[in-house]
Structures are given as structure tokens and as C-alpha cells.
Scaffold this motif. Structure first.
Motif, PDB file in Angstrom:
ATOM      1  N   PRO A  55      61.940  -7.461  72.120  1.00  0.00           N
ATOM      2  CA  PRO A  55      61.271  -6.988  70.906  1.00  0.00           C
ATOM      3  C   PRO A  55      59.998  -7.777  70.575  1.00  0.00           C
ATOM      4  CG  PRO A  55      63.624  -7.137  70.538  1.00  0.00           C
ATOM      5  CD  PRO A  55      63.355  -7.776  71.865  1.00  0.00           C
ATOM      6  N   TRP A  56      59.990  -9.064  70.841  1.00  0.00           N
ATOM      7  CA  TRP A  56      58.781  -9.860  70.617  1.00  0.00           C
ATOM      8  C   TRP A  56      57.753  -9.581  71.713  1.00  0.00           C
ATOM      9  CZ3 TRP A  56      57.288 -11.966  66.324  1.00  0.00           C
ATOM     10  CH2 TRP A  56      58.221 -12.422  65.383  1.00  0.00           C
ATOM     11  N   ARG A  57      58.192  -9.561  72.966  1.00  0.00           N
ATOM     12  CA  ARG A  57      57.251  -9.350  74.093  1.00  0.00           C
ATOM     13  C   ARG A  57      56.467  -8.063  73.942  1.00  0.00           C
ATOM     14  NH1 ARG A  57      61.410 -11.187  77.391  1.00  0.00           N
ATOM     15  NH2 ARG A  57      61.827  -9.066  78.070  1.00  0.00           N
ATOM     16  N   ARG A  58      57.114  -7.008  73.468  1.00  0.00           N
ATOM     17  CA  ARG A  58      56.392  -5.732  73.376  1.00  0.00           C
ATOM     18  C   ARG A  58      55.352  -5.743  72.257  1.00  0.00           C
ATOM     19  NH1 ARG A  58      61.579  -3.467  71.821  1.00  0.00           N
ATOM     20  NH2 ARG A  58      61.611  -3.246  69.562  1.00  0.00           N
ATOM     21  N   ARG A  59      55.393  -6.725  71.385  1.00  0.00           N
ATOM     22  CA  ARG A  59      54.400  -6.834  70.305  1.00  0.00           C
ATOM     23  C   ARG A  59      53.178  -7.673  70.709  1.00  0.00           C
ATOM     24  NH1 ARG A  59      59.392  -6.774  67.409  1.00  0.00           N
ATOM     25  NH2 ARG A  59      59.354  -5.192  65.772  1.00  0.00           N
ATOM     26  N   VAL A  60      53.259  -8.374  71.840  1.00  0.00           N
ATOM     27  CA  VAL A  60      52.144  -9.205  72.293  1.00  0.00           C
ATOM     28  C   VAL A  60      50.994  -8.302  72.726  1.00  0.00           C
ATOM     29  CG1 VAL A  60      51.350 -10.893  74.001  1.00  0.00           C
ATOM     30  CG2 VAL A  60      53.646 -11.111  73.000  1.00  0.00           C
ATOM     31  N   VAL A  61      49.817  -8.522  72.154  1.00  0.00           N
ATOM     32  CA  VAL A  61      48.644  -7.721  72.522  1.00  0.00           C
ATOM     33  C   VAL A  61      47.599  -8.533  73.266  1.00  0.00           C
ATOM     34  CG1 VAL A  61      48.957  -5.997  70.709  1.00  0.00           C
ATOM     35  CG2 VAL A  61      47.573  -8.028  70.245  1.00  0.00           C
ATOM     36  N   ALA A  62      47.687  -9.856  73.196  1.00  0.00           N
ATOM     37  CA  ALA A  62      46.730 -10.699  73.912  1.00  0.00           C
ATOM     38  C   ALA A  62      47.338 -12.092  74.085  1.00  0.00           C
ATOM     39  CB  ALA A  62      45.408 -10.793  73.152  1.00  0.00           C
ATOM     40  N   ARG A  63      46.855 -12.767  75.126  1.00  0.00           N
ATOM     41  CA  ARG A  63      47.258 -14.157  75.384  1.00  0.00           C
ATOM     42  C   ARG A  63      45.993 -14.975  75.602  1.00  0.00           C
ATOM     43  NH1 ARG A  63      49.577 -14.974  80.101  1.00  0.00           N
ATOM     44  NH2 ARG A  63      48.927 -12.965  80.919  1.00  0.00           N
ATOM     45  N   PHE A  64      46.029 -16.203  75.119  1.00  0.00           N
ATOM     46  CA  PHE A  64      44.875 -17.088  75.206  1.00  0.00           C
ATOM     47  C   PHE A  64      45.319 -18.478  75.623  1.00  0.00           C
ATOM     48  CE2 PHE A  64      44.096 -13.948  71.900  1.00  0.00           C
ATOM     49  CZ  PHE A  64      42.867 -13.436  72.274  1.00  0.00           C
ATOM     50  N   THR A  65      44.365 -19.276  76.053  1.00  0.00           N
ATOM     51  CA  THR A  65      44.600 -20.698  76.297  1.00  0.00           C
ATOM     52  C   THR A  65      43.650 -21.482  75.410  1.00  0.00           C
ATOM     53  OG1 THR A  65      43.012 -20.821  78.103  1.00  0.00           O
ATOM     54  CG2 THR A  65      45.309 -20.321  78.698  1.00  0.00           C
ATOM     55  N   PHE A  66      44.041 -22.698  75.087  1.00  0.00           N
ATOM     56  CA  PHE A  66      43.148 -23.589  74.355  1.00  0.00           C
ATOM     57  C   PHE A  66      42.044 -24.027  75.308  1.00  0.00           C
ATOM     58  CE2 PHE A  66      46.849 -23.877  71.651  1.00  0.00           C
ATOM     59  CZ  PHE A  66      46.325 -24.087  70.389  1.00  0.00           C
ATOM     60  N   VAL A 105      46.988  -3.931  62.490  1.00  0.00           N
ATOM     61  CA  VAL A 105      46.128  -4.916  63.140  1.00  0.00           C
ATOM     62  C   VAL A 105      46.993  -6.067  63.648  1.00  0.00           C
ATOM     63  CG1 VAL A 105      44.103  -4.321  61.762  1.00  0.00           C
ATOM     64  CG2 VAL A 105      45.621  -6.154  61.002  1.00  0.00           C
ATOM     65  N   ALA A 106      46.502  -6.746  64.670  1.00  0.00           N
ATOM     66  CA  ALA A 106      47.202  -7.912  65.215  1.00  0.00           C
ATOM     67  C   ALA A 106      46.955  -9.089  64.288  1.00  0.00           C
ATOM     68  CB  ALA A 106      46.698  -8.204  66.622  1.00  0.00           C
ATOM     69  N   LYS A 107      48.045  -9.692  63.785  1.00  0.00           N
ATOM     70  CA  LYS A 107      47.846 -10.797  62.855  1.00  0.00           C
ATOM     71  C   LYS A 107      48.990 -11.799  62.811  1.00  0.00           C
ATOM     72  CE  LYS A 107      48.867  -9.479  58.493  1.00  0.00           C
ATOM     73  NZ  LYS A 107      48.550  -9.127  57.140  1.00  0.00           N
ATOM     74  N   HIS A 108      49.653 -11.990  63.935  1.00  0.00           N
ATOM     75  CA  HIS A 108      50.649 -13.052  64.038  1.00  0.00           C
ATOM     76  C   HIS A 108      50.374 -13.821  65.321  1.00  0.00           C
ATOM     77  CE1 HIS A 108      54.262 -15.261  63.233  1.00  0.00           C
ATOM     78  NE2 HIS A 108      54.783 -14.931  64.402  1.00  0.00           N
ATOM     79  N   LEU A 109      50.564 -15.131  65.265  1.00  0.00           N
ATOM     80  CA  LEU A 109      50.284 -16.001  66.402  1.00  0.00           C
ATOM     81  C   LEU A 109      51.481 -16.886  66.715  1.00  0.00           C
ATOM     82  CD1 LEU A 109      46.832 -17.233  65.089  1.00  0.00           C
ATOM     83  CD2 LEU A 109      47.152 -15.787  67.112  1.00  0.00           C
ATOM     84  N   GLY A 110      51.611 -17.266  67.965  1.00  0.00           N
ATOM     85  CA  GLY A 110      52.615 -18.230  68.389  1.00  0.00           C
ATOM     86  C   GLY A 110      52.134 -18.930  69.641  1.00  0.00           C
ATOM     87  N   ILE A 111      52.849 -19.958  70.051  1.00  0.00           N
ATOM     88  CA  ILE A 111      52.516 -20.730  71.247  1.00  0.00           C
ATOM     89  C   ILE A 111      53.718 -20.702  72.176  1.00  0.00           C
ATOM     90  CG2 ILE A 111      51.984 -23.037  72.136  1.00  0.00           C
ATOM     91  CD1 ILE A 111      50.503 -23.572  69.489  1.00  0.00           C
ATOM     92  N   VAL A 112      53.489 -20.355  73.435  1.00  0.00           N
ATOM     93  CA  VAL A 112      54.574 -20.315  74.410  1.00  0.00           C
ATOM     94  C   VAL A 112      55.099 -21.735  74.610  1.00  0.00           C
ATOM     95  CG1 VAL A 112      55.251 -19.737  76.775  1.00  0.00           C
ATOM     96  CG2 VAL A 112      53.585 -18.299  75.562  1.00  0.00           C
ATOM     97  N   ARG A 119      50.970  -7.840  67.447  1.00  0.00           N
ATOM     98  CA  ARG A 119      50.801  -6.727  66.516  1.00  0.00           C
ATOM     99  C   ARG A 119      52.219  -6.439  66.012  1.00  0.00           C
ATOM    100  NH1 ARG A 119      46.527  -3.829  66.577  1.00  0.00           N
ATOM    101  NH2 ARG A 119      46.119  -4.022  68.805  1.00  0.00           N
ATOM    102  N   MET A 120      52.463  -6.707  64.743  1.00  0.00           N
ATOM    103  CA  MET A 120      53.837  -6.648  64.233  1.00  0.00           C
ATOM    104  C   MET A 120      54.351  -5.225  64.002  1.00  0.00           C
ATOM    105  SD  MET A 120      54.648  -9.701  64.504  1.00  0.00           S
ATOM    106  CE  MET A 120      56.248  -9.693  63.726  1.00  0.00           C
ATOM    107  N   ARG A 121      53.444  -4.269  63.833  1.00  0.00           N
ATOM    108  CA  ARG A 121      53.849  -2.862  63.682  1.00  0.00           C
ATOM    109  C   ARG A 121      52.903  -2.007  64.496  1.00  0.00           C
ATOM    110  NH1 ARG A 121      52.850  -4.274  58.588  1.00  0.00           N
ATOM    111  NH2 ARG A 121      51.341  -2.583  58.366  1.00  0.00           N
ATOM    112  N   ASP A 122      53.413  -0.922  65.064  1.00  0.00           N
ATOM    113  CA  ASP A 122      52.549   0.012  65.776  1.00  0.00           C
ATOM    114  C   ASP A 122      51.450   0.490  64.837  1.00  0.00           C
ATOM    115  OD1 ASP A 122      54.088  -0.180  68.045  1.00  0.00           O
ATOM    116  OD2 ASP A 122      55.221   1.652  67.663  1.00  0.00           O
ATOM    117  N   GLY A 123      50.237   0.497  65.317  1.00  0.00           N
ATOM    118  CA  GLY A 123      49.119   0.973  64.534  1.00  0.00           C
ATOM    119  C   GLY A 123      48.546  -0.043  63.556  1.00  0.00           C
TER     120      GLY A 123
END
Length: 145
Positions: free
Chosen positions: A129-140, A96-103, A90-94
Motif C-alpha cells: 500500500p505504501w509502495r504504490r503511493r511512491v511517485v518519485a525517489r531522490f538522493t541527497f 498532489v504529492a505531499k508526503h516524504l520519507g527516507i528508506v 501521493r497519498m490519494r489518487d489524483g
């Protein structure tokens, strides 16, 4: 399965950012990167997304990307980010979540691979700063698509 996911994601590094694209070396956005890694490691995509604007889902305040991730990926187990996991931001407080990345790397100095406007695909530190924006984690998924 994390090593093939990370290797596939790293193969996209340097691909220019192009909204809605998903072609390694030619152009991609963050969703296109996830789609491309899926194709590289798993096979045919379960769904090709319809056209979307840069502000998609924001006017409706709808968590469309989160719902799609939960439909096609698997919730990651509790614990710190691990290589190969998909991160939803979630790139800004409030907003919607709309950015993705792969660890890319876990442990004491985690990294993630992502595409964002104005940059090519890069591997960045998963800093506070990036970690606090993570709202969910998934696996393939592993062969159960």
C-alpha cells in the motif's frame, strides 16, 4: 552516503509530529524530518520553507513539493528503493504529492522512516500500500549544495 542518512533519520524516531516543525526530539512533520536530516548530514539548509497549511498546494493542484525536491535533491537511479533515498508519496489518487520519507532498509523487506499526523517519527515496512503511493525517489546531494 546512505549509512549517515539512515543513521540520522533513525535518530529522529520517536520525535512527535508537529506541523511545520523540524526539531529532533521536540517535533517535526515529514518535510521537517528531511530538513533535519539534511542539517545533520550535509549542513545548512539551502532554503527554509515559508509557512504552509496542511492542505498547501492542493487547491491549486500544484506539485510544489515535487518541484522543490527536484531543485534540492537528485533523482534516484532506476531500481528498487535503496537505503538513504528520499521517497515522495501521493497519498490519494489524483491528489498532489505531499508526503516524504527516507528508506531505512532496502532488499526483500524494505522500510522507510517518516513523520505523519497523529504519530511520532516511525520506521514502517514499505509495504505494497505504501509502495504504490511512491511517485518519485531522490538522493541527497553529496557536498555539492
Amino acid at each position: 552516503m546512505s549509512a549517515p542518512i539512515v543513521a540520522a533519520a533513525r535518530a529522529w524516531i520517536g520525535t512527535p509530529y508537529i506541523h511545520q516543525a523540524s526539531t529532533r526530539g521536540a517535533g517535526t512533520d515529514c518535510l521537517g524530518l528531511i530538513r533535519g536530516v539534511w542539517r545533520d548530514v550535509i549542513g545548512a539548509e539551502p532554503l527554509v520553507p515559508p509557512p504552509y497549511t496542511a492542505d498547501w498546494s492542493e487547491p491549486q493542484r500544484s506539485e510544489d513539493l515535487w518541484r522543490a525536491a527536484r531543485r534540492h535533491l537528485r533523482d534516484a537511479p532506476p531500481g528498487p528503493p535503496a537505503p538513504g533515498q528520499v521517497l515522495l508519496f501521493r497519498m490519494r489518487d489524483g491528489a498532489v504529492a505531499k508526503h516524504l520519507g527516507i528508506v531505512g532498509q532496502g532488499g526483500a523487506a524494505p522500510t522507510f522512516i517518516h513523520a505523519f499526523a497523529g504519530h511520532a517519527v516511525v520506521e514502517n515496512a514499505l509495504s505494497a500500500p505504501w509502495r504504490r503511493r511512491v511517485v518519485a525517489r531522490f538522493t541527497f546531494p553529496e557536498g555539492d549544495t
